[in-house]
Every structure is written in structure tokens, then in C-alpha cells.
Scaffold this motif. Structure first.
Motif, PDB file in Angstrom:
ATOM      1  N   UNK A 198       0.797  -1.233   0.000  1.00 16.58           N
ATOM      2  CA  UNK A 198       0.000   0.000   0.000  1.00 16.58           C
ATOM      3  C   UNK A 198       0.829   1.283   0.000  1.00 16.58           C
ATOM      4  N   UNK A 199       1.472   1.529  -1.113  1.00 22.61           N
ATOM      5  CA  UNK A 199       2.179   2.789  -1.308  1.00 22.61           C
ATOM      6  C   UNK A 199       2.053   3.222  -2.760  1.00 22.61           C
ATOM      7  N   UNK A 200       2.481   4.433  -3.055  1.00 25.59           N
ATOM      8  CA  UNK A 200       2.470   4.949  -4.416  1.00 25.59           C
ATOM      9  C   UNK A 200       3.820   4.619  -5.039  1.00 25.59           C
ATOM     10  N   UNK A 201       3.808   3.920  -6.183  1.00 29.46           N
ATOM     11  CA  UNK A 201       5.082   3.513  -6.776  1.00 29.46           C
ATOM     12  C   UNK A 201       5.500   4.347  -7.976  1.00 29.46           C
ATOM     13  N   UNK A 251      -5.281  11.858   3.314  1.00 29.09           N
ATOM     14  CA  UNK A 251      -6.648  11.418   3.037  1.00 29.09           C
ATOM     15  C   UNK A 251      -6.672   9.948   2.621  1.00 29.09           C
ATOM     16  N   UNK A 252      -5.779   9.580   1.711  1.00 28.66           N
ATOM     17  CA  UNK A 252      -5.702   8.194   1.261  1.00 28.66           C
ATOM     18  C   UNK A 252      -4.799   7.348   2.148  1.00 28.66           C
ATOM     19  N   UNK A 253      -4.011   7.985   2.982  1.00 29.12           N
ATOM     20  CA  UNK A 253      -3.191   7.334   4.002  1.00 29.12           C
ATOM     21  C   UNK A 253      -2.126   6.376   3.441  1.00 29.12           C
ATOM     22  N   UNK A 254      -1.493   6.756   2.344  1.00 30.26           N
ATOM     23  CA  UNK A 254      -0.362   5.974   1.864  1.00 30.26           C
ATOM     24  C   UNK A 254       0.841   6.309   2.723  1.00 30.26           C
ATOM     25  N   UNK A 255       1.696   5.321   2.990  1.00 24.44           N
ATOM     26  CA  UNK A 255       2.833   5.558   3.867  1.00 24.44           C
ATOM     27  C   UNK A 255       4.085   5.999   3.123  1.00 24.44           C
ATOM     28  N   UNK A 256       4.082   5.844   1.783  1.00 28.61           N
ATOM     29  CA  UNK A 256       5.277   6.185   1.017  1.00 28.61           C
ATOM     30  C   UNK A 256       4.882   6.549  -0.406  1.00 28.61           C
ATOM     31  N   UNK A 257       5.664   7.460  -1.001  1.00 30.97           N
ATOM     32  CA  UNK A 257       5.507   7.814  -2.410  1.00 30.97           C
ATOM     33  C   UNK A 257       6.884   7.734  -3.071  1.00 30.97           C
ATOM     34  N   UNK A 258       6.979   6.933  -4.114  1.00 31.11           N
ATOM     35  CA  UNK A 258       8.170   6.861  -4.962  1.00 31.11           C
ATOM     36  C   UNK A 258       7.806   7.478  -6.304  1.00 31.11           C
ATOM     37  N   UNK A 259       8.712   8.278  -6.866  1.00 32.96           N
ATOM     38  CA  UNK A 259       8.471   8.836  -8.189  1.00 32.96           C
ATOM     39  C   UNK A 259       9.791   9.261  -8.791  1.00 32.96           C
ATOM     40  N   UNK A 260       9.745   9.646 -10.054  1.00 33.80           N
ATOM     41  CA  UNK A 260      10.976  10.022 -10.749  1.00 33.80           C
ATOM     42  C   UNK A 260      10.710  11.194 -11.674  1.00 33.80           C
ATOM     43  N   UNK A 272       8.367  10.564   7.923  1.00 30.05           N
ATOM     44  CA  UNK A 272       9.463  11.531   7.924  1.00 30.05           C
ATOM     45  C   UNK A 272       9.013  12.965   7.701  1.00 30.05           C
ATOM     46  N   UNK A 273       7.714  13.159   7.490  1.00 33.86           N
ATOM     47  CA  UNK A 273       7.223  14.514   7.247  1.00 33.86           C
ATOM     48  C   UNK A 273       7.287  15.290   8.551  1.00 33.86           C
ATOM     49  N   UNK A 274       8.029  16.383   8.516  1.00 32.47           N
ATOM     50  CA  UNK A 274       8.249  17.189   9.734  1.00 32.47           C
ATOM     51  C   UNK A 274       7.064  18.095  10.037  1.00 32.47           C
ATOM     52  N   UNK A 275       6.488  18.701   9.010  1.00 35.94           N
ATOM     53  CA  UNK A 275       5.410  19.665   9.203  1.00 35.94           C
ATOM     54  C   UNK A 275       4.082  19.000   8.874  1.00 35.94           C
ATOM     55  N   UNK A 276       3.353  18.635   9.888  1.00 39.58           N
ATOM     56  CA  UNK A 276       2.070  17.981   9.677  1.00 39.58           C
ATOM     57  C   UNK A 276       0.909  18.969   9.827  1.00 39.58           C
ATOM     58  N   UNK A 277       1.153  20.254   9.530  1.00 36.45           N
ATOM     59  CA  UNK A 277       0.128  21.284   9.749  1.00 36.45           C
ATOM     60  C   UNK A 277      -1.126  21.009   8.926  1.00 36.45           C
TER      61      UNK A 277
END
Length: 172
Positions: free
Chosen positions: A71-74, A102-111, A160-165
Motif C-alpha cells: 500500500x504505497x504509491x510507486x 486522506x488516502x493514508x499511503x505511507x510512502x511515495x516513490x516517483x521520478x 518523515x514529514x516534519x510539518x504535519x500542519x
């Protein structure tokens, strides 16, 4: 503002066909050929497909490919059809927030294909979300104009997201 791409299928078909003729969009296709159609899915099982809208006009398209287990974005496919970079950039940050919170993915990989003007925006996203550049593949992509380019890979973890505002405002 972001809306479902599915609600704008017909207009998107025209946008993608027109974009295929513009070599400034060659990095989106990142192939030695261009497809004149882009498939808009009928559900969100494999992809989350959204459009950036301003004054009832489609500014761009954003697609996140889902890896269901674990369950992550690849990968992402993002294109700006217009010359309105500020509104589109705002929507792009909103897109990342939606994927994480909103979708609660734990990771996003992209290029990104190096040389693409979007590389600067992606580097800002990586900095904002405390992500990292995973590496660069040399001579990895051929664009429709026949040239070979390097490709840069990114990774962002929700933890790892520091700013969760955004998340805190949303829940308040």
C-alpha cells in the motif's frame, strides 16, 4: 482545485492529444513514442487520477499508481497543460497531502527525467516533505525527440514529514 479526472474524460482526451504535439511535454511521455490517448480509469483500484482546475479550465493532470501490497504509491504521472505554474504548483502540493493524509499511503516513490523544468518543483516537494533523492540512472530514458536523458528517483515517507500542519488543520 483538484477534481476527479473521471469527471473530465472527454476534455482530457483533447488535452492529451494536443499536448502530444508540443515537444515541451516530451518529458511527460518519457518514451521514444507518444500515445495520443491517455486512459482514464473507471475506479481507483490501480490509480488515483485527478485534475487541477481553475475557473472551470483544466490546468493539469495528476496520476498516482498504487502498489496495493504493501500500500504505497510507486510512481506518478504529472502534466501541466497551461502556463499557470503557481495555481498548478499549489494543487500539486495538495495532491501530495491527499495521498498521505486522506488516502493514508505511507510512502511515495516517483521520478523525473533530468532536464524537465518540473525537476525544480519536485526538489522543493522533497525538501518540504523531508524526502530524499534515491539516485540517478544515467542514460535511462529516450524522449520522443530521440535524445537520451538521465532519470532522478525520489522517495518520501509519511513518517518523515516534519510539518504535519495540513493534517492537524484537517482534523480540527
Amino acid at each position: 482545485m483538484l477534481e476527479l479526472a473521471y469527471l473530465h474524460k472527454e476534455e482530457l482526451y483533447e488535452k492529451f492529444a494536443s499536448a502530444s504535439l508540443n515537444f515541451s511535454n516530451m518529458y511527460f511521455y518519457a518514451n521514444s513514442y507518444v500515445s495520443y490517448e491517455y486512459k482514464i480509469e473507471e475506479d481507483s483500484w490501480n490509480k488515483i487520477q485527478l485534475v487541477s482546475i481553475s475557473n472551470h479550465n483544466i490546468l493539469g493532470y495528476m496520476n498516482a499508481n498504487i502498489k496495493r501490497a504493501p500500500r504505497y504509491i510507486d510512481s506518478l504521472q504529472i502534466i501541466n497543460f497551461t502556463k499557470e505554474p503557481f495555481v498548478f504548483a499549489r494543487d500539486l502540493f495538495q495532491f501530495f497531502n491527499l495521498l498521505f493524509f486522506d488516502y493514508n499511503f505511507y510512502k511515495i516513490n516517483f521520478s523525473v527525467v533530468i532536464g524537465n523544468s518540473a525537476e525544480k518543483i519536485y526538489d522543493k516537494i522533497i525538501k518540504k516533505y523531508n524526502g530524499r533523492i534515491v539516485g540517478i540512472f544515467k542514460d535511462d530514458v529516450q524522449t520522443p525527440d530521440g535524445t537520451i536523458h538521465d532519470q532522478k528517483f525520489y522517495e518520501i515517507f509519511k513518517k518523515d514529514i516534519k510539518n504535519l500542519s495540513y493534517h492537524k488543520e484537517k482534523d480540527a
